[in-house]
Write a protein that holds these residues in place. Structure first.
Motif, PDB file in Angstrom:
ATOM      1  N   GLU A   1       0.860  -1.191   0.000  1.00  0.00           N
ATOM      2  CA  GLU A   1       0.000   0.000   0.000  1.00  0.00           C
ATOM      3  C   GLU A   1       0.888   1.231   0.000  1.00  0.00           C
ATOM      4  O   GLU A   1       1.872   1.294   0.749  1.00  0.00           O
ATOM      5  N   GLU A   2       0.592   2.192  -0.839  1.00  0.00           N
ATOM      6  CA  GLU A   2       1.375   3.421  -0.895  1.00  0.00           C
ATOM      7  C   GLU A   2       0.915   4.351   0.217  1.00  0.00           C
ATOM      8  O   GLU A   2      -0.152   4.968   0.129  1.00  0.00           O
ATOM      9  N   VAL A   3       1.713   4.441   1.271  1.00  0.00           N
ATOM     10  CA  VAL A   3       1.328   5.197   2.463  1.00  0.00           C
ATOM     11  C   VAL A   3       1.946   6.590   2.468  1.00  0.00           C
ATOM     12  O   VAL A   3       1.277   7.577   2.770  1.00  0.00           O
ATOM     13  N   ILE A   4       3.230   6.670   2.129  1.00  0.00           N
ATOM     14  CA  ILE A   4       3.944   7.948   2.146  1.00  0.00           C
ATOM     15  C   ILE A   4       4.044   8.474   0.722  1.00  0.00           C
ATOM     16  O   ILE A   4       4.591   7.812  -0.157  1.00  0.00           O
ATOM     17  N   HIS A   5       3.492   9.647   0.498  1.00  0.00           N
ATOM     18  CA  HIS A   5       3.437  10.222  -0.846  1.00  0.00           C
ATOM     19  C   HIS A   5       4.523  11.274  -1.007  1.00  0.00           C
ATOM     20  O   HIS A   5       4.744  12.114  -0.129  1.00  0.00           O
ATOM     21  N   THR A   6       5.225  11.207  -2.143  1.00  0.00           N
ATOM     22  CA  THR A   6       6.253  12.203  -2.468  1.00  0.00           C
ATOM     23  C   THR A   6       5.648  13.351  -3.270  1.00  0.00           C
ATOM     24  O   THR A   6       4.975  13.113  -4.274  1.00  0.00           O
ATOM     25  N   HIS A   7       5.863  14.558  -2.824  1.00  0.00           N
ATOM     26  CA  HIS A   7       5.440  15.758  -3.549  1.00  0.00           C
ATOM     27  C   HIS A   7       6.709  16.397  -4.112  1.00  0.00           C
ATOM     28  O   HIS A   7       7.475  17.020  -3.367  1.00  0.00           O
ATOM     29  N   ARG A   8       6.945  16.190  -5.395  1.00  0.00           N
ATOM     30  CA  ARG A   8       8.211  16.591  -6.011  1.00  0.00           C
ATOM     31  C   ARG A   8       8.502  18.077  -5.769  1.00  0.00           C
ATOM     32  O   ARG A   8       7.672  18.938  -6.049  1.00  0.00           O
ATOM     33  N   GLY A   9       9.672  18.317  -5.224  1.00  0.00           N
ATOM     34  CA  GLY A   9      10.083  19.699  -4.953  1.00  0.00           C
ATOM     35  C   GLY A   9       9.489  20.288  -3.688  1.00  0.00           C
ATOM     36  O   GLY A   9       9.840  21.405  -3.318  1.00  0.00           O
TER      37      GLY A   9
END
Length: 229
Positions: free
Chosen positions: A215-223
């Protein structure tokens, strides 16, 4: 609390011991990495609350001491070094060091950093602890007294920084936290040059979460940074 000072310069060790004594700490001193590892052997590591560890020891690098120590102990480590190179700081933190002070330094600053590390690793024990893993229906459960986090009914095998990082994200679900904010809160060092340390710990944390459930729990917000879904 007892602090182990590992430094081959007697003047530095004596100055630190004096400053620690003035703040109510007890200290012990050794000049070699091998002796430090003997004192911090599995059966004896609990004698100390924290290690002040010089990077440039005569017999072995302080980084090597920390690397061996981390095989069996999570005791806090504050590195001392004659250099303030960025690469040294990154290596020290990624090996599991808790903070980093470059020489020359103020003994009062070192004592202040020691207090900050110990406070950060001792959360408010008045908060109720989860003594058993939650039912599978609960996504996360945090045991603050035990420094543990469960994910879908399974306690995660987290390092100190992985616990602090995930606990921070859980406190602010949906909020985007920059790497600088994470460094400032978890490592108490918001330097942009150490952003790689945050990325490394996010990567290992994601792997441990996926081992429980894909499950994708931690989301990356580019920049921008990271957030908890």
């Amino acid at each position: 609390m007892k602090i182990l000072i590992v430094d081959d310069e007697p003047a530095i060790a004596d100055t630190l011991a004096y400053a620690l004594r003035g703040e109510g700490f007890v200290s012990a001193h050794c000049a070699l990495g091998g002796e430090a590892l003997d004192r911090l052997a599995p059966a004896r590591a609990e004698d100390f609350a924290l290690v002040v560890l010089d990077v440039g020891l005569p017999d072995m690098s302080g980084f090597d001491v920390c690397r061996q120590l981390r095989r069996h102990s999570d005791i806090p480590v504050l590195f001392l070094t004659a250099r303030a190179d960025e690469v040294d700081r990154i290596v020290g933190l990624e090996l599991g060091g808790d903070d980093y002070v470059a020489k020359p330094f103020s003994p009062r600053e070192v004592v202040s950093r020691i207090r900050a590390i110990l406070r950060r690793l001792r959360p408010d024990t008045r908060q109720p602890a989860a003594t058993n893993p939650p039912a599978d229906g609960a996504r996360f459960a945090v045991d603050r007294a035990g420094l543990r986090i469960a994910f879908h009914g399974h306690w995660l095998d987290l390092t100190r920084y992985e616990y602090l990082l995930l606990a921070l994200l859980l406190e602010r679900p949906g909020h985007i936290l920059s790497r600088g904010q994470i460094m400032e809160t978890v490592w108490q060092d918001g330097g942009e040059s150490l952003e790689r340390t945050v990325d490394t710990h996010i990567k290992t944390l994601r792997g441990k979460l996926r081992a429980v459930r894909d499950e994708e729990v931690i989301h990356t917000h580019r920049g921008l940074g990271y957030s908890l879904r």
